[in-house]
Design an enzyme around this catalytic site. Structure first.
Site, PDB file in Angstrom:
ATOM      1  N   ASP A 156       0.853  -1.183   0.000  1.00  0.00           N
ATOM      2  CA  ASP A 156       0.000   0.000   0.000  1.00  0.00           C
ATOM      3  C   ASP A 156       0.893   1.239   0.000  1.00  0.00           C
ATOM      4  OD1 ASP A 156      -2.101   1.732   0.083  1.00  0.00           O
ATOM      5  OD2 ASP A 156      -2.928   1.031   1.994  1.00  0.00           O
ATOM      6  N   VAL A 157       1.187   1.718  -1.195  1.00  0.00           N
ATOM      7  CA  VAL A 157       2.131   2.826  -1.356  1.00  0.00           C
ATOM      8  C   VAL A 157       1.474   4.077  -1.933  1.00  0.00           C
ATOM      9  CG1 VAL A 157       4.209   1.369  -1.492  1.00  0.00           C
ATOM     10  CG2 VAL A 157       2.918   1.867  -3.592  1.00  0.00           C
ATOM     11  N   LYS A 158       0.329   3.921  -2.594  1.00  0.00           N
ATOM     12  CA  LYS A 158      -0.423   5.051  -3.170  1.00  0.00           C
ATOM     13  C   LYS A 158       0.486   5.979  -3.970  1.00  0.00           C
ATOM     14  CE  LYS A 158      -4.220   4.928   0.206  1.00  0.00           C
ATOM     15  NZ  LYS A 158      -3.774   3.802   1.061  1.00  0.00           N
ATOM     16  N   ARG A 159       1.415   5.411  -4.748  1.00  0.00           N
ATOM     17  CA  ARG A 159       2.354   6.218  -5.501  1.00  0.00           C
ATOM     18  C   ARG A 159       1.670   6.880  -6.694  1.00  0.00           C
ATOM     19  NH1 ARG A 159       4.624   5.446  -1.124  1.00  0.00           N
ATOM     20  NH2 ARG A 159       6.791   4.798  -0.943  1.00  0.00           N
TER      21      ARG A 159
END
Lengths: 298, 298
Positions: free
Chosen positions: B101-104
């Site tokens: 879960d990095v939401k890059r």
């Protein structure tokens, strides 16, 4: 406040330039690489760090700021993150204002962890953030900016070709990025420094000058971080509209144009650090002329 | 394709649960902490890793997947990132589907670097991304998903209270998140696996069940990653609407409810790993009952 430090540094250098350290190993000139054919990640990251230090040394007396792009470090894992932080530490120690380009975004409790990582826990003076989750994903950063004097740049109008895909959608008489702009200005209203600019800035791409001109009027207390100059196609005339009538209010980023200057014909024969320095000076002059055309004296 | 592996794992375990490893040192029970009063960061990160391993060992035969939230590791710098990758490696070796879960989010060239970091360069089977920059910030991930069989989850409707601040704006007869949903479905149309679900999924918060119900119909080939259950306030009835009529199409994340289960009265006396396991089983049963109420048999 760090936004005041940024304004002062620009005032002193007359150079509203942000040196973008989007450094990849592939970008490094021969003399900064290791002699090993396929270096391990640790060595790779160390080479990147040494190149960054050379660039920082070459520009720290003429440029006010650097922007360190997390993605290029994250791809080297833990060693890359060490290099990312070491680079920010080095730039900060050299007197540069440091922007961590991380574009983080999450729900409140997780945004708080990101704020601990980068506002509270790094040498960055500013970080970039994405506002798609609304105020409670931004508030933890605002709280910590209040405590530390640091700041954020909210993505408003990005420089990439498809930036408008969502950002230009009409949301009841104005575009989405204008609504994000209005919110950004409101979020920053309580954090305005001595120069009239808020600790809450905006990312406004150089590649959309008409939109930038309108945004400059729309958010007079919001400092702009302007990507897109050079490799992404925008010239100095495009970026001049981001400045206020005193020549303040914006810092223009260039990454590849500086890091890879040594490969350009115009800088042939210069070592990479000297080429980078000259590229910054040329960029400064380029912006200076464009501002003069608009009657602005830096 | 990893989306098929996720569907198969859910089918096998009958447990559409994602164990959220948003692990902070503060969350650790006494026996996982070091005896040192103020441990250094390296020790802190190692303790977090060992707790993660214990949780993974406790759930790997009953849960299909874990979600590792980068923010909680980034705050421990390079040592944290090592722990982040080590945790993903450990979970992957234990047979779990791993979501980073990095939401890059960034422009194309930088999104490519992020894709190198997490699609190409980590044990993650999926990563989360933010689409505010439009398709050219997403395309590098799609390209690498095509090469590797991995997938992404695009933020569509987030679970936080202010999620609607921008996401619910009316963009010409529908809401912004619905437009993001339509684009997400279109981006994933070429990457549909054996179970009818695409490698391009959506993050759809459990806290907005009416919107989730509509999205389930709107994007029939899009798998949902559903945060917001438990600590964020959503119950099993709220999340049941995210599933298709065969009980597929969604995986529900719980982080604090599992990591901190050992502190709950109902699990008193259980060691933390056993409490986490029981919390997963209870969550599974909770979802099972909610699906049965809707006439869905998992």
């Amino acid at each position: 406040m760090r936004i005041d430090r940024l304004c002062e540094a620009i005032n002193k250098t007359k150079c509203p330039v942000c040196v973008g350290l989007d450094t990849q190993y592939d970008y490094l000139p021969e003399e900064y690489r290791t002699s090993v054919e396929n270096p391990d990640i640790k060595t790779t990251a160390e080479c990147v760090y040494h190149y960054n230090c050379a660039i920082i040394d070459a520009v720290s007396d003429i440029a006010p700021s650097v922007k360190v792009q997390a993605a290029y470090y994250e791809k080297y894992g833990a060693d890359g993150i060490r290099c990312f932080h070491d680079t920010m530490d080095y730039a900060s120690a050299a007197g540069l204002v440091v922007i961590a380009d991380v574009k983080r975004n999450d729900i409140g409790s997780t945004a708080k962890a990101y704020s601990e990582a980068y506002i509270m826990g790094s040498a960055a003076d500013f970080i970039t953030v994405n506002a798609y989750l609304g105020i409670d994903g931004i508030q933890p950063f605002l709280d910590d900016c209040g405590k530390t004097g640091k700041g954020i740049f909210v993505l408003v109008k990005t420089s990439n070709p498809s930036g408008g895909e969502f950002q230009d959608l009409d949301v009841g008489g104005q575009k989405l990025y204008q609504t994000v702009a209005d919110k950004t200005a409101a979020w920053g209203a309580a954090l305005i420094g001595e120069y009239g600019y808020s600790a809450v800035g905006a990312v406004v791409g150089a590649t959309y000058p008409a939109e930038a001109r309108e945004l400059r009027d729309r958010m007079p207390n919001t400092f702009f971080l302007v990507p897109g100059y050079g490799a992404q196609g925008a010239g100095a005339d495009d970026i001049a509209v981001n400045f206020d009538l005193n020549g303040f209010g914006a810092v223009v980023n260039s990454s590849r144009g500086i890091l890879l200057a040594y490969k350009k014909e115009q800088y042939a024969g210069l070592p990479a650090d000297k080429a980078a320095r000259q590229a910054v000076i040329d960029m400064k002059n380029d912006i200076f002329c464009a501002l003069q055309k608009r009657g602005i004296d830096l």
